[in-house]
Design an enzyme around this catalytic site. Structure first.
Site, PDB file in Angstrom:
ATOM      1  N   HIS A 155       0.861  -1.200   0.000  1.00 56.46           N
ATOM      2  CA  HIS A 155       0.000   0.000   0.000  1.00 56.46           C
ATOM      3  C   HIS A 155       0.890   1.240   0.000  1.00 56.46           C
ATOM      4  O   HIS A 155       1.204   1.809   1.047  1.00 56.46           O
ATOM      5  CB  HIS A 155      -0.918  -0.031   1.233  1.00 56.46           C
ATOM      6  CG  HIS A 155      -1.958   1.042   1.260  1.00 56.46           C
ATOM      7  ND1 HIS A 155      -3.281   0.800   1.558  1.00 56.46           N
ATOM      8  CD2 HIS A 155      -1.892   2.385   1.047  1.00 56.46           C
ATOM      9  CE1 HIS A 155      -3.967   1.934   1.524  1.00 56.46           C
ATOM     10  NE2 HIS A 155      -3.141   2.917   1.230  1.00 56.46           N
ATOM     11  N   HIS A 195       1.239   4.861  -2.301  1.00 56.58           N
ATOM     12  CA  HIS A 195       0.726   5.734  -3.368  1.00 56.58           C
ATOM     13  C   HIS A 195       1.908   6.436  -4.031  1.00 56.58           C
ATOM     14  O   HIS A 195       2.697   7.108  -3.353  1.00 56.58           O
ATOM     15  CB  HIS A 195      -0.220   6.786  -2.791  1.00 56.58           C
ATOM     16  CG  HIS A 195      -1.452   6.224  -2.148  1.00 56.58           C
ATOM     17  ND1 HIS A 195      -2.617   6.008  -2.836  1.00 56.58           N
ATOM     18  CD2 HIS A 195      -1.702   5.829  -0.861  1.00 56.58           C
ATOM     19  CE1 HIS A 195      -3.548   5.522  -2.017  1.00 56.58           C
ATOM     20  NE2 HIS A 195      -3.011   5.405  -0.801  1.00 56.58           N
ATOM     21  N   ASN A 212       2.381   9.168  -5.945  1.00 57.00           N
ATOM     22  CA  ASN A 212       2.607  10.615  -5.775  1.00 57.00           C
ATOM     23  C   ASN A 212       2.812  11.030  -4.319  1.00 57.00           C
ATOM     24  O   ASN A 212       3.174  12.181  -4.064  1.00 57.00           O
ATOM     25  CB  ASN A 212       1.487  11.420  -6.431  1.00 57.00           C
ATOM     26  CG  ASN A 212       1.724  11.552  -7.934  1.00 57.00           C
ATOM     27  OD1 ASN A 212       2.568  12.320  -8.373  1.00 57.00           O
ATOM     28  ND2 ASN A 212       1.015  10.747  -8.722  1.00 57.00           N
ATOM     29  N   THR A 243      -3.185   6.878  -9.379  1.00 54.77           N
ATOM     30  CA  THR A 243      -4.433   7.284 -10.026  1.00 54.77           C
ATOM     31  C   THR A 243      -4.107   7.896 -11.380  1.00 54.77           C
ATOM     32  O   THR A 243      -3.414   8.921 -11.431  1.00 54.77           O
ATOM     33  CB  THR A 243      -5.134   8.368  -9.168  1.00 54.77           C
ATOM     34  OG1 THR A 243      -5.002   8.039  -7.784  1.00 54.77           O
ATOM     35  CG2 THR A 243      -6.589   8.516  -9.546  1.00 54.77           C
ATOM     36  N   ASP A 286     -10.452   7.137  -7.827  1.00 56.68           N
ATOM     37  CA  ASP A 286     -10.657   8.099  -6.755  1.00 56.68           C
ATOM     38  C   ASP A 286     -12.152   8.207  -6.457  1.00 56.68           C
ATOM     39  O   ASP A 286     -12.966   8.218  -7.382  1.00 56.68           O
ATOM     40  CB  ASP A 286     -10.090   9.448  -7.246  1.00 56.68           C
ATOM     41  CG  ASP A 286     -10.022  10.475  -6.148  1.00 56.68           C
ATOM     42  OD1 ASP A 286     -11.077  10.824  -5.579  1.00 56.68           O
ATOM     43  OD2 ASP A 286      -8.912  10.934  -5.855  1.00 56.68           O
ATOM     44  N   HIS A 308      -9.922   1.384   0.079  1.00 56.83           N
ATOM     45  CA  HIS A 308      -9.810   2.148   1.320  1.00 56.83           C
ATOM     46  C   HIS A 308     -11.199   2.085   1.950  1.00 56.83           C
ATOM     47  O   HIS A 308     -12.192   2.442   1.304  1.00 56.83           O
ATOM     48  CB  HIS A 308      -9.454   3.601   1.029  1.00 56.83           C
ATOM     49  CG  HIS A 308      -8.020   3.817   0.647  1.00 56.83           C
ATOM     50  ND1 HIS A 308      -7.456   3.271  -0.466  1.00 56.83           N
ATOM     51  CD2 HIS A 308      -7.037   4.544   1.261  1.00 56.83           C
ATOM     52  CE1 HIS A 308      -6.180   3.643  -0.533  1.00 56.83           C
ATOM     53  NE2 HIS A 308      -5.901   4.413   0.499  1.00 56.83           N
ATOM     54  N   GLU A 345     -12.113   4.633   6.724  1.00 55.64           N
ATOM     55  CA  GLU A 345     -10.864   5.313   7.090  1.00 55.64           C
ATOM     56  C   GLU A 345     -11.110   6.404   8.129  1.00 55.64           C
ATOM     57  O   GLU A 345     -10.207   6.765   8.882  1.00 55.64           O
ATOM     58  CB  GLU A 345     -10.229   5.901   5.815  1.00 55.64           C
ATOM     59  CG  GLU A 345      -8.781   6.290   5.983  1.00 55.64           C
ATOM     60  CD  GLU A 345      -8.137   6.776   4.680  1.00 55.64           C
ATOM     61  OE1 GLU A 345      -8.785   6.704   3.609  1.00 55.64           O
ATOM     62  OE2 GLU A 345      -6.987   7.219   4.750  1.00 55.64           O
ATOM     63  N   ASP A 359       1.873   3.815   3.035  1.00 57.20           N
ATOM     64  CA  ASP A 359       0.872   4.772   2.537  1.00 57.20           C
ATOM     65  C   ASP A 359       1.536   5.857   1.680  1.00 57.20           C
ATOM     66  O   ASP A 359       1.477   5.800   0.465  1.00 57.20           O
ATOM     67  CB  ASP A 359       0.073   5.388   3.691  1.00 57.20           C
ATOM     68  CG  ASP A 359      -1.344   5.756   3.311  1.00 57.20           C
ATOM     69  OD1 ASP A 359      -1.764   5.423   2.189  1.00 57.20           O
ATOM     70  OD2 ASP A 359      -2.057   6.366   4.134  1.00 57.20           O
ATOM     71  N   ASP A 360       2.151   6.841   2.336  1.00 56.51           N
ATOM     72  CA  ASP A 360       2.743   7.984   1.617  1.00 56.51           C
ATOM     73  C   ASP A 360       4.007   8.404   2.365  1.00 56.51           C
ATOM     74  O   ASP A 360       3.928   9.185   3.318  1.00 56.51           O
ATOM     75  CB  ASP A 360       1.755   9.155   1.595  1.00 56.51           C
ATOM     76  CG  ASP A 360       0.438   8.811   0.905  1.00 56.51           C
ATOM     77  OD1 ASP A 360       0.340   8.985  -0.317  1.00 56.51           O
ATOM     78  OD2 ASP A 360      -0.490   8.353   1.610  1.00 56.51           O
TER      79      ASP A 360
HETATM   80  C1  6MZ Z   1      -7.080   7.931   0.830  1.00 57.76           C
HETATM   81  C2  6MZ Z   1      -5.130   8.428  -0.287  1.00 57.76           C
HETATM   82  C3  6MZ Z   1      -4.382   8.319   0.908  1.00 57.76           C
HETATM   83  O1  6MZ Z   1      -2.617   8.100  -6.851  1.00 57.76           O
HETATM   84  O2  6MZ Z   1      -1.690  10.346  -7.375  1.00 57.76           O
HETATM   85  N1  6MZ Z   1      -4.262   8.763  -1.247  1.00 57.76           N
HETATM   86  N2  6MZ Z   1      -6.458   8.229  -0.330  1.00 57.76           N
HETATM   87  N3  6MZ Z   1      -6.433   7.831   2.014  1.00 57.76           N
HETATM   88  C4  6MZ Z   1      -5.088   8.015   2.091  1.00 57.76           C
HETATM   89  N4  6MZ Z   1      -4.466   7.928   3.323  1.00 57.76           N
HETATM   90  C5  6MZ Z   1      -4.189   9.037   4.119  1.00 57.76           C
HETATM   91  N5  6MZ Z   1      -3.088   8.556   0.621  1.00 57.76           N
HETATM   92  C6  6MZ Z   1      -3.035   8.829  -0.716  1.00 57.76           C
HETATM   93  O3  6MZ Z   1      -1.193   9.241  -5.160  1.00 57.76           O
HETATM   94  C7  6MZ Z   1      -1.787  10.263  -4.400  1.00 57.76           C
HETATM   95  C8  6MZ Z   1      -3.273  10.045  -4.240  1.00 57.76           C
HETATM   96  O4  6MZ Z   1      -3.520   8.852  -3.493  1.00 57.76           O
HETATM   97  C9  6MZ Z   1      -4.661   9.008  -2.653  1.00 57.76           C
HETATM   98  C10 6MZ Z   1      -5.168  10.429  -2.830  1.00 57.76           C
HETATM   99  O5  6MZ Z   1      -6.228  10.420  -3.765  1.00 57.76           O
HETATM  100  C11 6MZ Z   1      -3.958  11.156  -3.409  1.00 57.76           C
HETATM  101  O6  6MZ Z   1      -4.336  12.258  -4.208  1.00 57.76           O
HETATM  102  P1  6MZ Z   1      -1.443   9.011  -6.733  1.00 57.76           P
HETATM  103  O7  6MZ Z   1      -0.159   8.399  -7.208  1.00 57.76           O
END
Ligand code: 6MZ
Length: 350
Positions: A31, A33, A35, A132, A167, A226, A229, A306-307
């Protein structure tokens, strides 16, 4: 990657032997993302080039002003302070302005893949990266995915696969387009392995997604959503999402008893993002994190980041939160932590 906050504190309490144990532990990142995982150094490089080219062309057409872009990147560099989860989504316009051409997107993807997969003791043995597809003035959604896939497919198939995110804010048109492209690319043998539902947890109606989830599953894609959350996600919505039979669940923080029963019964793996939940304040302390309930029930979970950019963490640091003694971590044994690594590898999409 700069590590800060709870993850850095946990790492700081571990001995060199414990850190080596965590580094050597076989594990998958399921998991992440795209960006939200770009190293700040790469974003800064992209930002200088972007600003220089805008100054040279005298162009004023952009989705974001130069001042907002600079402020957004600075915020990411410092480590954003989030009052609540909705503050998190406002971090993306600055990043998106910088990854809106195929070239920039490829550079960003290359850096993310390298962060997770390169080196003698890489962060993980297997990565499922999600993103996305965005349409910009320089690429359509298929070109977006092709740019990312070009980088992904430089690695062995057993190392990395791509999950296409949709999304919650998307309407039928865009949703249909994303799923059609994902299925088509998979049928052409490209490395698309799954579909994810993400985005602002309070947006949209989940029933919109049902036929698209079915289409993706039929095409052989794994499905992760998701779910629950935030406290604002209703039980009704959660039960609907579970009825679409996802293979894995992202976060699953606010499940009520009825939902937990379904999740346990169907053995749906939960993608756990400890630092993300703490910093977005959807979980107040590690000791009250829902992971403990699933560990007790011997239920499959997968530790994820996550990020890593806004949450200033790494997969190693998330595992440090398991091993470190309270109050810095959950104080799990090495055997328990080893099992978490195994569970993450077991929950991969095929
Ligand atoms: C929900 C999340 C997220 O797809 O542009 N994103 N959506 N909950 C989260 N946890 C806190 N973390 C990231 O990556 C960025 C996008 O992933 C989703 C959001 O829509 C964010 O804009 P990508 O690569």
């Amino acid at each position: 990657m700069v590590i800060g906050g709870p993850a850095a504190a946990a790492l700081g309490t571990l001995s060199p032997e414990e850190i080596l144990f965590l580094r050597s532990l076989p594990k998958a990142e399921l998991h992440a993302h795209l960006n939200g995982s770009i190293p700040i150094s790469v974003l800064q490089e992209l930002a200088s080039e972007y600003l220089a080219s805008r100054a040279a062309s005298g162009s004023s057409s952009s989705s974001i002003s130069d001042e907002s872009l600079v402020a957004g990147i600075e915020k990411l560099k410092q480590g954003p302070v989030l009052e609540e989860i909705m503050d998190f989504f406002s971090l993306f316009p600055a990043i998106y302005a910088l990854t809106s051409t195929p070239e920039a997107l490829k550079r960003a993807t290359r850096a993310v893949l390298s962060t997770f997969l390169d080196g003698d003791l890489p962060e993980c043995n297997h990565l499922e990266l999600r993103t996305t597809p965005r349409q910009t003035t320089a690429m359509d959604r298929e070109q977006y995915l092709l740019a990312v896939l070009e980088e992904v497919e430089l690695y062995d198939p057993d190392k990395v696969g791509l999950i296409v995110s949709v999304d919650r804010r998307m309407g039928d048109d865009v949703l249909g387009e994303c799923v059609r492209i994902a299925c088509k690319l998979r049928s052409e043998g490209r490395r698309v392995i799954g579909l994810d539902l993400c985005g602002d947890p309070t947006a949209g109606q989940v029933e919109t997604f049902a036929p698209y989830f079915a289409e993706a599953k039929k095409a052989g894609l794994g499905l992760t959503v998701h779910i629950a959350e935030t406290i604002h996600n209703s039980s009704e919505e959660t039960m609907k999402l579970l009825s679409y039979n996802p293979d894995r669940l992202g976060h699953a923080t606010f499940l009520d008893e009825e939902a937990v029963e379904v999740v346990l019964d169907k053995r749906m793996c939960i993608e756990i993002c400890l630092t993300s939940n703490l910093l977005c304040k959807t979980v107040s302390t590690l000791e009250s994190h829902h992971i403990l309930q699933y560990l007790k029930a011997d239920h499959p979970v997968s530790i994820c980041t996550d990020d890593i950019l806004p949450f200033r963490t790494s997969l190693l640091a998330e595992y440090a939160l398991l091993l470190a003694k309270p109050p810095y971590g959950l104080g799990l044994s090495q055997d328990q932590v080893r099992k978490m690594g195994e569970m993450s590898l077991h929950a991969r999409f095929k």
